[in-house]
Write a protein that holds these residues in place. Structure first.
Motif, PDB file in Angstrom:
ATOM      1  N   PRO A  87      34.820  24.149  53.818  1.00 34.20           N
ATOM      2  CA  PRO A  87      34.076  24.095  55.078  1.00 34.20           C
ATOM      3  C   PRO A  87      34.959  24.550  56.235  1.00 34.20           C
ATOM      4  O   PRO A  87      36.131  24.177  56.320  1.00 34.20           O
ATOM      5  N   GLY A  88      34.447  25.372  57.070  1.00 36.03           N
ATOM      6  CA  GLY A  88      35.182  25.864  58.234  1.00 36.03           C
ATOM      7  C   GLY A  88      36.041  27.078  57.954  1.00 36.03           C
ATOM      8  O   GLY A  88      36.597  27.672  58.872  1.00 36.03           O
ATOM      9  N   ALA A  89      36.168  27.468  56.698  1.00 40.32           N
ATOM     10  CA  ALA A  89      36.975  28.645  56.358  1.00 40.32           C
ATOM     11  C   ALA A  89      36.185  29.910  56.664  1.00 40.32           C
ATOM     12  O   ALA A  89      34.959  29.883  56.772  1.00 40.32           O
ATOM     13  N   THR A  90      36.898  31.002  56.812  1.00 42.55           N
ATOM     14  CA  THR A  90      36.231  32.284  56.996  1.00 42.55           C
ATOM     15  C   THR A  90      35.413  32.558  55.745  1.00 42.55           C
ATOM     16  O   THR A  90      35.951  32.570  54.637  1.00 42.55           O
ATOM     17  N   ARG A  91      34.134  32.758  55.907  1.00 42.78           N
ATOM     18  CA  ARG A  91      33.223  32.906  54.761  1.00 42.78           C
ATOM     19  C   ARG A  91      33.640  34.069  53.863  1.00 42.78           C
ATOM     20  O   ARG A  91      33.741  35.200  54.294  1.00 42.78           O
ATOM     21  N   GLY A  92      33.892  33.740  52.610  1.00 44.41           N
ATOM     22  CA  GLY A  92      34.169  34.776  51.633  1.00 44.41           C
ATOM     23  C   GLY A  92      35.558  35.382  51.702  1.00 44.41           C
ATOM     24  O   GLY A  92      35.809  36.414  51.093  1.00 44.41           O
ATOM     25  N   GLU A  93      36.470  34.763  52.424  1.00 48.90           N
ATOM     26  CA  GLU A  93      37.821  35.316  52.515  1.00 48.90           C
ATOM     27  C   GLU A  93      38.473  35.303  51.135  1.00 48.90           C
ATOM     28  O   GLU A  93      38.512  34.285  50.456  1.00 48.90           O
ATOM     29  N   VAL A  94      38.969  36.448  50.712  1.00 50.36           N
ATOM     30  CA  VAL A  94      39.630  36.555  49.417  1.00 50.36           C
ATOM     31  C   VAL A  94      41.058  36.028  49.548  1.00 50.36           C
ATOM     32  O   VAL A  94      41.829  36.512  50.366  1.00 50.36           O
ATOM     33  N   LEU A  95      41.386  35.018  48.736  1.00 51.78           N
ATOM     34  CA  LEU A  95      42.706  34.405  48.769  1.00 51.78           C
ATOM     35  C   LEU A  95      43.636  35.020  47.735  1.00 51.78           C
ATOM     36  O   LEU A  95      44.851  34.946  47.870  1.00 51.78           O
ATOM     37  N   GLY A  96      43.052  35.587  46.685  1.00 48.74           N
ATOM     38  CA  GLY A  96      43.861  36.192  45.638  1.00 48.74           C
ATOM     39  C   GLY A  96      43.003  36.919  44.628  1.00 48.74           C
ATOM     40  O   GLY A  96      41.788  36.741  44.587  1.00 48.74           O
ATOM     41  N   THR A  97      43.653  37.736  43.821  1.00 50.08           N
ATOM     42  CA  THR A  97      42.971  38.478  42.767  1.00 50.08           C
ATOM     43  C   THR A  97      43.881  38.578  41.549  1.00 50.08           C
ATOM     44  O   THR A  97      45.095  38.429  41.650  1.00 50.08           O
ATOM     45  N   CYS A  98      43.265  38.849  40.424  1.00 48.51           N
ATOM     46  CA  CYS A  98      43.995  39.244  39.224  1.00 48.51           C
ATOM     47  C   CYS A  98      43.038  40.007  38.331  1.00 48.51           C
ATOM     48  O   CYS A  98      41.823  39.967  38.527  1.00 48.51           O
ATOM     49  N   SER A  99      43.600  40.718  37.381  1.00 48.16           N
ATOM     50  CA  SER A  99      42.790  41.483  36.432  1.00 48.16           C
ATOM     51  C   SER A  99      43.158  41.079  35.026  1.00 48.16           C
ATOM     52  O   SER A  99      44.316  40.777  34.725  1.00 48.16           O
ATOM     53  N   VAL A 100      42.155  41.107  34.148  1.00 49.19           N
ATOM     54  CA  VAL A 100      42.348  40.859  32.725  1.00 49.19           C
ATOM     55  C   VAL A 100      41.853  42.104  32.001  1.00 49.19           C
ATOM     56  O   VAL A 100      40.671  42.443  32.079  1.00 49.19           O
ATOM     57  N   ALA A 101      42.778  42.804  31.349  1.00 46.23           N
ATOM     58  CA  ALA A 101      42.424  44.011  30.602  1.00 46.23           C
ATOM     59  C   ALA A 101      42.325  43.656  29.124  1.00 46.23           C
ATOM     60  O   ALA A 101      43.222  43.037  28.564  1.00 46.23           O
ATOM     61  N   SER A 102      41.222  44.043  28.496  1.00 42.80           N
ATOM     62  CA  SER A 102      41.033  43.831  27.064  1.00 42.80           C
ATOM     63  C   SER A 102      41.166  45.170  26.366  1.00 42.80           C
ATOM     64  O   SER A 102      40.562  46.157  26.786  1.00 42.80           O
ATOM     65  N   LEU A 103      41.984  45.199  25.313  1.00 40.72           N
ATOM     66  CA  LEU A 103      42.179  46.449  24.586  1.00 40.72           C
ATOM     67  C   LEU A 103      42.547  46.168  23.142  1.00 40.72           C
ATOM     68  O   LEU A 103      42.977  45.083  22.793  1.00 40.72           O
ATOM     69  N   ARG A 104      42.360  47.177  22.318  1.00 42.17           N
ATOM     70  CA  ARG A 104      42.739  47.078  20.901  1.00 42.17           C
ATOM     71  C   ARG A 104      44.149  47.608  20.754  1.00 42.17           C
ATOM     72  O   ARG A 104      44.498  48.638  21.306  1.00 42.17           O
ATOM     73  N   ARG A 105      44.962  46.893  19.989  1.00 42.44           N
ATOM     74  CA  ARG A 105      46.357  47.278  19.796  1.00 42.44           C
ATOM     75  C   ARG A 105      46.601  47.647  18.341  1.00 42.44           C
ATOM     76  O   ARG A 105      46.345  46.844  17.443  1.00 42.44           O
ATOM     77  N   LEU A 106      47.063  48.867  18.105  1.00 42.18           N
ATOM     78  CA  LEU A 106      47.401  49.293  16.749  1.00 42.18           C
ATOM     79  C   LEU A 106      48.482  48.412  16.150  1.00 42.18           C
ATOM     80  O   LEU A 106      48.466  48.092  14.966  1.00 42.18           O
ATOM     81  N   ALA A 107      49.447  48.026  16.973  1.00 37.45           N
ATOM     82  CA  ALA A 107      50.548  47.184  16.498  1.00 37.45           C
ATOM     83  C   ALA A 107      50.055  45.824  16.015  1.00 37.45           C
ATOM     84  O   ALA A 107      50.761  45.126  15.304  1.00 37.45           O
ATOM     85  N   ARG A 108      48.876  45.450  16.403  1.00 37.71           N
ATOM     86  CA  ARG A 108      48.298  44.161  15.991  1.00 37.71           C
ATOM     87  C   ARG A 108      47.120  44.376  15.042  1.00 37.71           C
ATOM     88  O   ARG A 108      46.169  43.605  15.023  1.00 37.71           O
ATOM     89  N   GLY A 109      47.177  45.479  14.296  1.00 32.31           N
ATOM     90  CA  GLY A 109      46.132  45.750  13.306  1.00 32.31           C
ATOM     91  C   GLY A 109      44.787  46.071  13.907  1.00 32.31           C
ATOM     92  O   GLY A 109      43.755  45.865  13.292  1.00 32.31           O
ATOM     93  N   GLY A 110      44.770  46.573  15.118  1.00 30.68           N
ATOM     94  CA  GLY A 110      43.511  46.922  15.786  1.00 30.68           C
ATOM     95  C   GLY A 110      42.790  45.741  16.410  1.00 30.68           C
ATOM     96  O   GLY A 110      41.660  45.873  16.866  1.00 30.68           O
ATOM     97  N   SER A 111      43.450  44.592  16.448  1.00 34.86           N
ATOM     98  CA  SER A 111      42.797  43.415  17.031  1.00 34.86           C
ATOM     99  C   SER A 111      42.777  43.513  18.554  1.00 34.86           C
ATOM    100  O   SER A 111      43.567  44.223  19.159  1.00 34.86           O
ATOM    101  N   MET A 112      41.854  42.780  19.134  1.00 30.85           N
ATOM    102  CA  MET A 112      41.734  42.746  20.588  1.00 30.85           C
ATOM    103  C   MET A 112      42.838  41.873  21.173  1.00 30.85           C
ATOM    104  O   MET A 112      43.153  40.819  20.631  1.00 30.85           O
ATOM    105  N   VAL A 113      43.398  42.341  22.249  1.00 31.23           N
ATOM    106  CA  VAL A 113      44.358  41.555  23.002  1.00 31.23           C
ATOM    107  C   VAL A 113      43.940  41.607  24.464  1.00 31.23           C
ATOM    108  O   VAL A 113      43.207  42.499  24.882  1.00 31.23           O
ATOM    109  N   ALA A 114      44.394  40.647  25.214  1.00 34.07           N
ATOM    110  CA  ALA A 114      44.120  40.623  26.651  1.00 34.07           C
ATOM    111  C   ALA A 114      45.459  40.673  27.382  1.00 34.07           C
ATOM    112  O   ALA A 114      46.442  40.073  26.942  1.00 34.07           O
ATOM    113  N   ARG A 115      45.464  41.400  28.474  1.00 38.54           N
ATOM    114  CA  ARG A 115      46.687  41.515  29.270  1.00 38.54           C
ATOM    115  C   ARG A 115      46.359  41.101  30.705  1.00 38.54           C
ATOM    116  O   ARG A 115      45.422  41.613  31.306  1.00 38.54           O
ATOM    117  N   LEU A 116      47.140  40.181  31.223  1.00 36.40           N
ATOM    118  CA  LEU A 116      46.990  39.738  32.610  1.00 36.40           C
ATOM    119  C   LEU A 116      47.746  40.711  33.498  1.00 36.40           C
ATOM    120  O   LEU A 116      48.919  41.003  33.256  1.00 36.40           O
TER     121      LEU A 116
END
Length: 88
Positions: free
Chosen positions: A30-59
Motif C-alpha cells: 500500500p502506498g507504493a508506486t503502482r507496478g514498480e518493478v523491484l527486480g527481474t530474473c530469467s529461467v531458460a529451459s533447454l536440452r543438453r546433449l551432455a545430459r543425454g538430451g534431458s531438459m535443464v533450467a538455467r537461472l
C-alpha cells in the motif's frame, strides 16, 4: 499488479526468447508506486546433449533495483525461478 510498462517488457522478452520465462518482482505494498518493478530474473529451459538430451533450467540475470536490495527480492525471485524450473 504490474504496470503496463513492466508487462510490455516481459511480453517482448518472452516473444523473442522461446523457452525462457522472465519473472518480475513488483511492489504491491500500500502506498507504493503502482507496478514498480523491484527486480527481474530469467529461467531458460533447454536440452543438453551432455545430459543425454534431458531438459535443464538455467537461472540468468538476477537483477534488483538498488533501493530494493536487502529486502529479500532476489531470494523471492530465485524461489520463483526454482518453482518455474520444476514445471519443465
Amino acid at each position: 499488479a504490474p504496470g503496463p510498462d513492466a508487462l510490455s517488457m516481459a511480453a517482448a522478452i518472452a516473444e523473442r526468447t522461446p523457452g525462457t520465462v522472465t519473472l518480475l518482482a513488483v511492489d504491491v505494498r500500500p502506498g507504493a508506486t503502482r507496478g514498480e518493478v523491484l527486480g527481474t530474473c530469467s529461467v531458460a529451459s533447454l536440452r543438453r546433449l551432455a545430459r543425454g538430451g534431458s531438459m535443464v533450467a538455467r537461472l540468468e540475470d538476477v537483477v534488483t533495483d538498488k533501493r530494493s536490495r536487502g529486502r529479500g527480492v532476489a531470494a523471492a525471485l530465485c524461489e520463483g525461478a526454482k518453482a518455474e524450473a520444476a514445471k519443465r
